[in-house]
Design a protein around this motif. Structure first.
Motif, PDB file in Angstrom:
ATOM      1  N   UNK A  65       0.826  -1.210   0.000  1.00  0.00           N
ATOM      2  CA  UNK A  65       0.000   0.000   0.000  1.00  0.00           C
ATOM      3  C   UNK A  65       0.864   1.265   0.000  1.00  0.00           C
ATOM      4  N   UNK A  66       1.895   1.241  -0.836  1.00  0.00           N
ATOM      5  CA  UNK A  66       2.758   2.417  -0.985  1.00  0.00           C
ATOM      6  C   UNK A  66       3.893   2.512   0.021  1.00  0.00           C
ATOM      7  N   UNK A  67       3.932   1.613   1.023  1.00  0.00           N
ATOM      8  CA  UNK A  67       4.990   1.647   2.044  1.00  0.00           C
ATOM      9  C   UNK A  67       6.050   0.600   1.738  1.00  0.00           C
ATOM     10  N   UNK A  68       7.300   1.054   1.606  1.00  0.00           N
ATOM     11  CA  UNK A  68       8.400   0.139   1.310  1.00  0.00           C
ATOM     12  C   UNK A  68       8.817  -0.613   2.571  1.00  0.00           C
ATOM     13  N   UNK A  69       9.087  -1.899   2.426  1.00  0.00           N
ATOM     14  CA  UNK A  69       9.511  -2.706   3.578  1.00  0.00           C
ATOM     15  C   UNK A  69      11.019  -2.658   3.761  1.00  0.00           C
ATOM     16  N   UNK A  70      11.754  -2.586   2.647  1.00  0.00           N
ATOM     17  CA  UNK A  70      13.223  -2.547   2.747  1.00  0.00           C
ATOM     18  C   UNK A  70      13.641  -1.330   3.578  1.00  0.00           C
ATOM     19  N   UNK A  71      14.465  -1.557   4.579  1.00  0.00           N
ATOM     20  CA  UNK A  71      15.001  -0.500   5.454  1.00  0.00           C
ATOM     21  C   UNK A  71      13.914   0.296   6.176  1.00  0.00           C
ATOM     22  N   UNK A  72      12.753  -0.314   6.352  1.00  0.00           N
ATOM     23  CA  UNK A  72      11.670   0.389   7.052  1.00  0.00           C
ATOM     24  C   UNK A  72      11.961   0.392   8.549  1.00  0.00           C
ATOM     25  N   UNK A  73      11.907   1.578   9.148  1.00  0.00           N
ATOM     26  CA  UNK A  73      12.244   1.706  10.574  1.00  0.00           C
ATOM     27  C   UNK A  73      11.020   1.551  11.474  1.00  0.00           C
ATOM     28  N   UNK A  74       9.840   1.424  10.877  1.00  0.00           N
ATOM     29  CA  UNK A  74       8.632   1.341  11.695  1.00  0.00           C
ATOM     30  C   UNK A  74       7.829   0.082  11.353  1.00  0.00           C
ATOM     31  N   UNK A  75       8.489  -1.077  11.525  1.00  0.00           N
ATOM     32  CA  UNK A  75       7.846  -2.336  11.141  1.00  0.00           C
ATOM     33  C   UNK A  75       6.604  -2.680  11.966  1.00  0.00           C
ATOM     34  N   UNK A  76       6.564  -2.387  13.291  1.00  0.00           N
ATOM     35  CA  UNK A  76       5.323  -2.688  14.022  1.00  0.00           C
ATOM     36  C   UNK A  76       4.109  -1.974  13.431  1.00  0.00           C
ATOM     37  N   UNK A  77       4.304  -0.745  12.988  1.00  0.00           N
ATOM     38  CA  UNK A  77       3.216   0.020  12.377  1.00  0.00           C
ATOM     39  C   UNK A  77       2.750  -0.659  11.091  1.00  0.00           C
ATOM     40  N   UNK A  78       3.729  -1.078  10.285  1.00  0.00           N
ATOM     41  CA  UNK A  78       3.406  -1.764   9.033  1.00  0.00           C
ATOM     42  C   UNK A  78       2.668  -3.070   9.321  1.00  0.00           C
ATOM     43  N   UNK A  79       3.203  -3.866  10.267  1.00  0.00           N
ATOM     44  CA  UNK A  79       2.588  -5.168  10.570  1.00  0.00           C
ATOM     45  C   UNK A  79       1.186  -5.018  11.109  1.00  0.00           C
ATOM     46  N   UNK A  80       0.916  -3.911  11.778  1.00  0.00           N
ATOM     47  CA  UNK A  80      -0.434  -3.713  12.327  1.00  0.00           C
ATOM     48  C   UNK A  80      -1.472  -3.570  11.210  1.00  0.00           C
ATOM     49  N   UNK A  81      -1.008  -3.224  10.013  1.00  0.00           N
ATOM     50  CA  UNK A  81      -1.923  -3.035   8.879  1.00  0.00           C
ATOM     51  C   UNK A  81      -2.007  -4.267   7.983  1.00  0.00           C
ATOM     52  N   UNK A  82      -1.149  -5.249   8.249  1.00  0.00           N
ATOM     53  CA  UNK A  82      -1.118  -6.467   7.432  1.00  0.00           C
ATOM     54  C   UNK A  82      -1.467  -7.644   8.336  1.00  0.00           C
ATOM     55  N   UNK A  94      -6.975  -4.624   9.137  1.00  0.00           N
ATOM     56  CA  UNK A  94      -5.896  -4.750   8.161  1.00  0.00           C
ATOM     57  C   UNK A  94      -6.322  -4.345   6.749  1.00  0.00           C
ATOM     58  N   UNK A  95      -5.346  -3.872   5.966  1.00  0.00           N
ATOM     59  CA  UNK A  95      -5.621  -3.541   4.565  1.00  0.00           C
ATOM     60  C   UNK A  95      -5.510  -4.782   3.688  1.00  0.00           C
ATOM     61  N   UNK A  96      -4.837  -5.819   4.217  1.00  0.00           N
ATOM     62  CA  UNK A  96      -4.754  -7.096   3.514  1.00  0.00           C
ATOM     63  C   UNK A  96      -4.492  -8.188   4.544  1.00  0.00           C
ATOM     64  N   UNK A  97      -4.728  -9.432   4.141  1.00  0.00           N
ATOM     65  CA  UNK A  97      -4.541 -10.569   5.043  1.00  0.00           C
ATOM     66  C   UNK A  97      -3.598 -11.583   4.405  1.00  0.00           C
TER      67      UNK A  97
END
Length: 253
Positions: free
Chosen positions: A71-88, A164-167
């Motif tokens: 959803x437009x957020x890059x995972x490589x070198x992402x410093x806020x993975x908990x935030x990302x995981x909360x949406x997936x 989540x935006x996806x499962x």
């Protein structure tokens, strides 16, 4: 929906992903897109890299080459993975519920800790999804008091409570007794019909035929096939030799 997804509508973009465990390369140049609202089933023999690939999507497994954009957020070198995981949302093979917490506490914990919801708001949301998976009566039990199928449905409700935006599903029925498989698949089918973007690693080809838009077939860390489900199941002569072997074994059972 065809496998030629337009980048603009891709919810998940997997771009040239490679991963190693030491010297052993477990994923090699894996590339695919998953559109919003699309259901993609990932299958293949054991050890083909399918679970590793899906775990890379929410950075549970690090990768050494390429990038994944959710959803437009890059995972490589992402410093806020908990935030990302909360949406997936992620549903695992072995449920991953906290055994010392009740069903209700399992549903509420991440909402309060990660999303900073009030306990009342988290409770309302969690119990709503528990009702949705048909387990309202089990709210005050502990995971050990539930069947495997019930535990997996609680795990799905917990993931959905995070909006989540996806499962992502990593072999969600493989640890279940056969008679419990359908109660979990029924929930997944309902989600698919409601338009949830889903990426499912599974051997349940009946589920793939029923709700998948596309099938990705992996072998030895490579994506060998990435095509419409009709193409995959109904045109076996056009499939790779490895996919033909896999289909001939799995479709006879």
């Amino acid at each position: 929906m065809s496998s030629t997804n337009k980048n603009t509508q891709a919810m998940i973009k997997i771009q040239d992903i490679s991963k190693w465990y030491g010297e052993f390369q477990v994923l090699t140049n894996c590339t695919t897109n998953i559109s919003k609202g699309e259901v993609v089933v990932v299958c293949g023999p054991s050890g083909s890299g399918k679970s590793t690939l899906i775990k890379c999507v929410n950075a549970l497994e690090p990768f050494q080459k390429g990038n994944i954009i959710v959803d437009g957020t890059s995972i490589a070198n992402n410093k806020n993975l908990p935030q990302l995981r909360s949406r997936v949302g992620m549903v695992f093979q072995h449920f991953e519920l906290f055994p010392h917490l009740s069903v209700t506490e399992n549903l509420v914990l991440a909402q309060v800790k990660v999303l900073k919801r009030s306990k009342n708001e988290a409770l309302k949301k969690g119990l709503g999804y528990l009702d949705r998976v048909g387990l309202s009566a089990q709210a005050h039990k502990y995971p050990g008091q539930l069947s495997g199928g019930q535990q997996q449905r609680v795990a799905i409700a917990r993931a959905l409570s995070m909006d989540p935006i996806c499962m992502l599903f990593d072999e969600p029925t493989s640890a279940l007794d056969p008679e419990m498989v359908n109660e979990v698949l029924d929930v997944m089918v309902e989600l698919a019909h409601e338009g949830m973007t889903m990426m499912c690693v599974t051997h349940e080809m009946g589920f793939a035929r029923k709700v998948a838009n596309r099938v990705i077939f992996m072998d030895k860390g490579h994506i060998i096939e990435d095509c419409d489900k009709k193409e995959f199941f109904e045109n076996p002569d056009k499939r790779s030799e490895r996919a033909k072997q896999f289909l001939s074994k799995i479709l006879t059972h």
